[in-house]
Scaffold this motif. Structure first.
Motif, PDB file in Angstrom:
ATOM      1  N   SER A  41       0.821  -1.220   0.000  1.00 54.26           N
ATOM      2  CA  SER A  41       0.000   0.000   0.000  1.00 54.26           C
ATOM      3  C   SER A  41       0.852   1.266   0.000  1.00 54.26           C
ATOM      4  CB  SER A  41      -0.933   0.012   1.214  1.00 54.26           C
ATOM      5  OG  SER A  41      -1.820  -1.076   1.139  1.00 54.26           O
ATOM      6  N   LEU A  42       2.170   1.105   0.068  1.00 50.70           N
ATOM      7  CA  LEU A  42       3.063   2.274   0.003  1.00 50.70           C
ATOM      8  C   LEU A  42       3.671   2.418  -1.393  1.00 50.70           C
ATOM      9  CD1 LEU A  42       4.895   1.929   3.455  1.00 50.70           C
ATOM     10  CD2 LEU A  42       2.888   3.323   2.891  1.00 50.70           C
ATOM     11  N   ARG A  43       3.160   1.653  -2.353  1.00 50.62           N
ATOM     12  CA  ARG A  43       3.779   1.624  -3.688  1.00 50.62           C
ATOM     13  C   ARG A  43       3.716   2.970  -4.403  1.00 50.62           C
ATOM     14  NH1 ARG A  43      -1.057  -0.546  -3.668  1.00 50.62           N
ATOM     15  NH2 ARG A  43      -2.607  -0.146  -5.263  1.00 50.62           N
ATOM     16  N   GLU A  44       2.832   3.872  -3.974  1.00 48.38           N
ATOM     17  CA  GLU A  44       2.764   5.194  -4.621  1.00 48.38           C
ATOM     18  C   GLU A  44       3.937   6.088  -4.217  1.00 48.38           C
ATOM     19  OE1 GLU A  44       0.255   3.981  -2.710  1.00 48.38           O
ATOM     20  OE2 GLU A  44      -1.427   3.595  -4.071  1.00 48.38           O
ATOM     21  N   ALA A  45       4.733   5.672  -3.235  1.00 48.62           N
ATOM     22  CA  ALA A  45       5.862   6.490  -2.775  1.00 48.62           C
ATOM     23  C   ALA A  45       6.809   6.808  -3.933  1.00 48.62           C
ATOM     24  CB  ALA A  45       6.630   5.737  -1.687  1.00 48.62           C
ATOM     25  N   GLY A  46       7.415   7.999  -3.892  1.00 51.17           N
ATOM     26  CA  GLY A  46       8.434   8.340  -4.887  1.00 51.17           C
ATOM     27  C   GLY A  46       9.634   7.424  -4.719  1.00 51.17           C
ATOM     28  N   ALA A  47       9.983   7.164  -3.478  1.00 47.95           N
ATOM     29  CA  ALA A  47      11.047   6.220  -3.135  1.00 47.95           C
ATOM     30  C   ALA A  47      10.700   5.660  -1.762  1.00 47.95           C
ATOM     31  CB  ALA A  47      12.394   6.915  -3.090  1.00 47.95           C
ATOM     32  N   LEU A  48      11.131   4.448  -1.505  1.00 49.63           N
ATOM     33  CA  LEU A  48      10.797   3.808  -0.230  1.00 49.63           C
ATOM     34  C   LEU A  48      12.033   3.093   0.302  1.00 49.63           C
ATOM     35  CD1 LEU A  48       8.393   3.276   1.674  1.00 49.63           C
ATOM     36  CD2 LEU A  48       7.940   1.182   0.383  1.00 49.63           C
ATOM     37  N   THR A  49      12.376   3.386   1.558  1.00 52.42           N
ATOM     38  CA  THR A  49      13.547   2.769   2.175  1.00 52.42           C
ATOM     39  C   THR A  49      13.072   1.672   3.123  1.00 52.42           C
ATOM     40  OG1 THR A  49      14.762   4.823   2.003  1.00 52.42           O
ATOM     41  CG2 THR A  49      15.569   3.236   3.602  1.00 52.42           C
ATOM     42  N   LEU A  50      13.683   0.507   2.981  1.00 49.93           N
ATOM     43  CA  LEU A  50      13.241  -0.657   3.751  1.00 49.93           C
ATOM     44  C   LEU A  50      14.434  -1.288   4.458  1.00 49.93           C
ATOM     45  CD1 LEU A  50      10.879  -2.704   4.254  1.00 49.93           C
ATOM     46  CD2 LEU A  50      11.655  -3.903   2.200  1.00 49.93           C
ATOM     47  N   TYR A  51      14.268  -1.555   5.752  1.00 52.47           N
ATOM     48  CA  TYR A  51      15.284  -2.248   6.541  1.00 52.47           C
ATOM     49  C   TYR A  51      14.691  -3.553   7.074  1.00 52.47           C
ATOM     50  CZ  TYR A  51      17.664   2.314   7.018  1.00 52.47           C
ATOM     51  OH  TYR A  51      18.291   3.511   6.797  1.00 52.47           O
ATOM     52  N   ALA A  52      15.401  -4.657   6.919  1.00 51.90           N
ATOM     53  CA  ALA A  52      14.973  -5.927   7.513  1.00 51.90           C
ATOM     54  C   ALA A  52      16.186  -6.849   7.560  1.00 51.90           C
ATOM     55  CB  ALA A  52      13.860  -6.561   6.690  1.00 51.90           C
ATOM     56  N   THR A  53      16.091  -7.889   8.370  1.00 52.43           N
ATOM     57  CA  THR A  53      17.226  -8.815   8.455  1.00 52.43           C
ATOM     58  C   THR A  53      17.372  -9.566   7.124  1.00 52.43           C
ATOM     59  OG1 THR A  53      15.940 -10.705   9.226  1.00 52.43           O
ATOM     60  CG2 THR A  53      16.780  -9.177  10.916  1.00 52.43           C
ATOM     61  N   GLY A  76      22.741  -6.665  15.976  1.00 45.18           N
ATOM     62  CA  GLY A  76      23.668  -6.186  16.994  1.00 45.18           C
ATOM     63  C   GLY A  76      24.431  -4.920  16.658  1.00 45.18           C
ATOM     64  N   GLU A  77      24.325  -4.465  15.412  1.00 39.47           N
ATOM     65  CA  GLU A  77      25.099  -3.273  15.030  1.00 39.47           C
ATOM     66  C   GLU A  77      24.212  -2.040  14.929  1.00 39.47           C
ATOM     67  OE1 GLU A  77      27.593  -3.797  11.545  1.00 39.47           O
ATOM     68  OE2 GLU A  77      28.033  -5.822  12.274  1.00 39.47           O
ATOM     69  N   PRO A  78      24.708  -0.903  15.441  1.00 40.82           N
ATOM     70  CA  PRO A  78      23.896   0.317  15.362  1.00 40.82           C
ATOM     71  C   PRO A  78      23.750   0.813  13.931  1.00 40.82           C
ATOM     72  CG  PRO A  78      26.051   0.780  16.348  1.00 40.82           C
ATOM     73  CD  PRO A  78      25.997  -0.691  16.125  1.00 40.82           C
ATOM     74  N   VAL A  79      22.551   1.214  13.579  1.00 42.51           N
ATOM     75  CA  VAL A  79      22.267   1.750  12.254  1.00 42.51           C
ATOM     76  C   VAL A  79      21.677   3.155  12.444  1.00 42.51           C
ATOM     77  CG1 VAL A  79      20.843   1.469  10.179  1.00 42.51           C
ATOM     78  CG2 VAL A  79      21.801  -0.548  11.317  1.00 42.51           C
ATOM     79  N   PRO A  80      22.355   4.186  11.895  1.00 43.71           N
ATOM     80  CA  PRO A  80      21.829   5.547  12.063  1.00 43.71           C
ATOM     81  C   PRO A  80      20.612   5.799  11.176  1.00 43.71           C
ATOM     82  CG  PRO A  80      23.865   5.570  10.770  1.00 43.71           C
ATOM     83  CD  PRO A  80      23.609   4.140  11.126  1.00 43.71           C
ATOM     84  N   LEU A  81      19.647   6.506  11.762  1.00 41.31           N
ATOM     85  CA  LEU A  81      18.447   6.891  11.010  1.00 41.31           C
ATOM     86  C   LEU A  81      18.381   8.414  10.982  1.00 41.31           C
ATOM     87  CD1 LEU A  81      15.857   4.427  12.645  1.00 41.31           C
ATOM     88  CD2 LEU A  81      17.112   4.102  10.506  1.00 41.31           C
ATOM     89  N   GLU A  82      17.557   8.950  10.092  1.00 44.51           N
ATOM     90  CA  GLU A  82      17.392  10.412  10.032  1.00 44.51           C
ATOM     91  C   GLU A  82      16.678  10.921  11.277  1.00 44.51           C
ATOM     92  OE1 GLU A  82      15.813  12.302   6.424  1.00 44.51           O
ATOM     93  OE2 GLU A  82      16.476  10.516   5.354  1.00 44.51           O
ATOM     94  N   GLY A  83      16.943  12.179  11.608  1.00 51.69           N
ATOM     95  CA  GLY A  83      16.235  12.795  12.728  1.00 51.69           C
ATOM     96  C   GLY A  83      16.852  12.478  14.075  1.00 51.69           C
ATOM     97  N   GLY A  84      18.103  11.992  14.069  1.00 56.99           N
ATOM     98  CA  GLY A  84      18.799  11.781  15.331  1.00 56.99           C
ATOM     99  C   GLY A  84      18.432  10.511  16.061  1.00 56.99           C
ATOM    100  N   LEU A  85      18.078   9.481  15.320  1.00 57.54           N
ATOM    101  CA  LEU A  85      17.788   8.180  15.939  1.00 57.54           C
ATOM    102  C   LEU A  85      18.836   7.161  15.491  1.00 57.54           C
ATOM    103  CD1 LEU A  85      13.917   7.828  15.414  1.00 57.54           C
ATOM    104  CD2 LEU A  85      15.108   8.559  17.496  1.00 57.54           C
ATOM    105  N   THR A  86      19.035   6.157  16.340  1.00 62.23           N
ATOM    106  CA  THR A  86      19.878   5.013  15.978  1.00 62.23           C
ATOM    107  C   THR A  86      19.089   3.758  16.341  1.00 62.23           C
ATOM    108  OG1 THR A  86      21.919   6.222  16.371  1.00 62.23           O
ATOM    109  CG2 THR A  86      22.069   3.831  16.456  1.00 62.23           C
ATOM    110  N   VAL A  87      19.145   2.754  15.476  1.00 62.91           N
ATOM    111  CA  VAL A  87      18.418   1.510  15.754  1.00 62.91           C
ATOM    112  C   VAL A  87      19.389   0.344  15.803  1.00 62.91           C
ATOM    113  CG1 VAL A  87      17.875   1.001  13.327  1.00 62.91           C
ATOM    114  CG2 VAL A  87      16.380   0.131  15.130  1.00 62.91           C
TER     115      VAL A  87
END
Ligand code: MLT
Ligand code: MN
Ligand code: ZN
Length: 290
Positions: free
Chosen positions: A96-108, A139-150
């Protein structure tokens, strides 16, 4: 960091379309619906990330004022989607997000493998949008926009039902199910998201340690709920979901963490409004400052 619970129910939601059980009937009568498990987080109030993409995503986004598009005609505050499983209730919303101009996806890696083959959402979406796929390293930190790390922790190896007939190498992988720890780089505060938690392992206990807020697995309230409410022979743990009563003893070690339970199944007596509950139950549309 701001957290919005987009949906607080397990697969099927409450009420489930074909279920006339007491809980679903009560939800239908009162109009108090729970949509399927998903969360939105932001560090700066501007860049938001979705944790899972449920089949209810369109209604969830329409109901969320901070996630409205703008100011440009196709601008969206949604910077990406992070998945914790490859299950249908966590991934079907991507379509349902297919209309996005671009879509970023994170998964194992294992989840991405399933979404390329058994449930080929990734190749399908590529025909509609510019899909930017990132493997989420355990186990590794991944930086996200807006000052978050996951950071992700592998917490389960349950294979989605649609993939359980796949070749052994496709079913292999200890990162089918992960927990996410999102932290705010500025404040150091952290939120843990783990709504598919098969057991309370030492690894998970450590992962949760010191978090300020957590949304945990509230699929089932008690060990005997599937048998009693739905006549099922499999236990919550065999279905990959530690019941709430199984988590309560461990929570005593995490007194500083505000713990909510989400991903409620329609058999869960705590899913009803006004139910007396021994723990905090997440509600659709609820927002937390963390
Ligand atoms: C789960 O949480 O165990 C799965 O999403 C079950 C399902 O709805 O297929
Ligand atoms: Mn689920
Ligand atoms: Zn029901």
């Amino acid at each position: 960091m701001r957290i919005r619970i987009l949906g607080s129910a397990a697969g099927g939601g409450v009420p489930q379309w074909n279920c006339a059980c007491a809980g679903c009937s009560a939800a239908r009568a009162s109009g108090t619906h729970r949509t399927q498990d998903s969360v939105a987080v932001t560090g700066d109030g501007t860049a938001w990330y979705l944790l899972n993409a449920s089949p209810d995503i369109r209604a969830q986004l329409l109901a969320a004022e901070p996630l409205r598009p703008g100011p440009g005609p196709r601008d969206t505050p949604i910077r990406g989607v992070l998945l914790t499983t490859a299950e249908i209730d966590h991934t079907a919303g991507l379509l349902s997000l297919r209309e996005a101009g671009a879509l970023t996806l994170y998964a194992t890696g294992t989840v991405l493998g399933a979404l390329r083959t058994a449930l080929p959402i990734v190749p399908v979406l590529r025909r509609y949008t510019e899909l930017r796929v990132h493997a989420l390293p355990i186990g590794e930190p991944v930086p996200l926009e807006g000052g978050l790390t996951v950071r992700a922790a592998a917490i389960g190896a349950k294979v989605p039902r649609y993939a359980d007939q796949c070749a052994a190498d496709e079913r292999a992988g200890d990162d089918w199910v992960c927990a996410l720890r999102v932290s705010d780089d500025r404040t150091g505060r952290a939120f843990v998201y783990a709504t598919c938690l098969p057991e309370w392992s030492d690894t998970f206990d450590e992962f949760l340690d010191g978090a300020d807020a957590a949304l945990l697995d509230g699929t089932f309230a008690t060990e005997d709920e599937p048998a009693r409410q739905a006549g099922l022979s499999r236990t919550p743990r065999q279905m990959g979901h530690l019941p709430i009563t199984g988590a309560i003893p461990a929570l005593r070690r995490h007194g500083r963490t505000r713990v909510l339970f989400g991903h409620l199944n329609n058999t869960n007596p705590f899913a009803g409004t006004g139910a007396e509950t021994p723990v905090e139950i997440a509600q659709d549309g609820q927002e937390l400052d963390c």
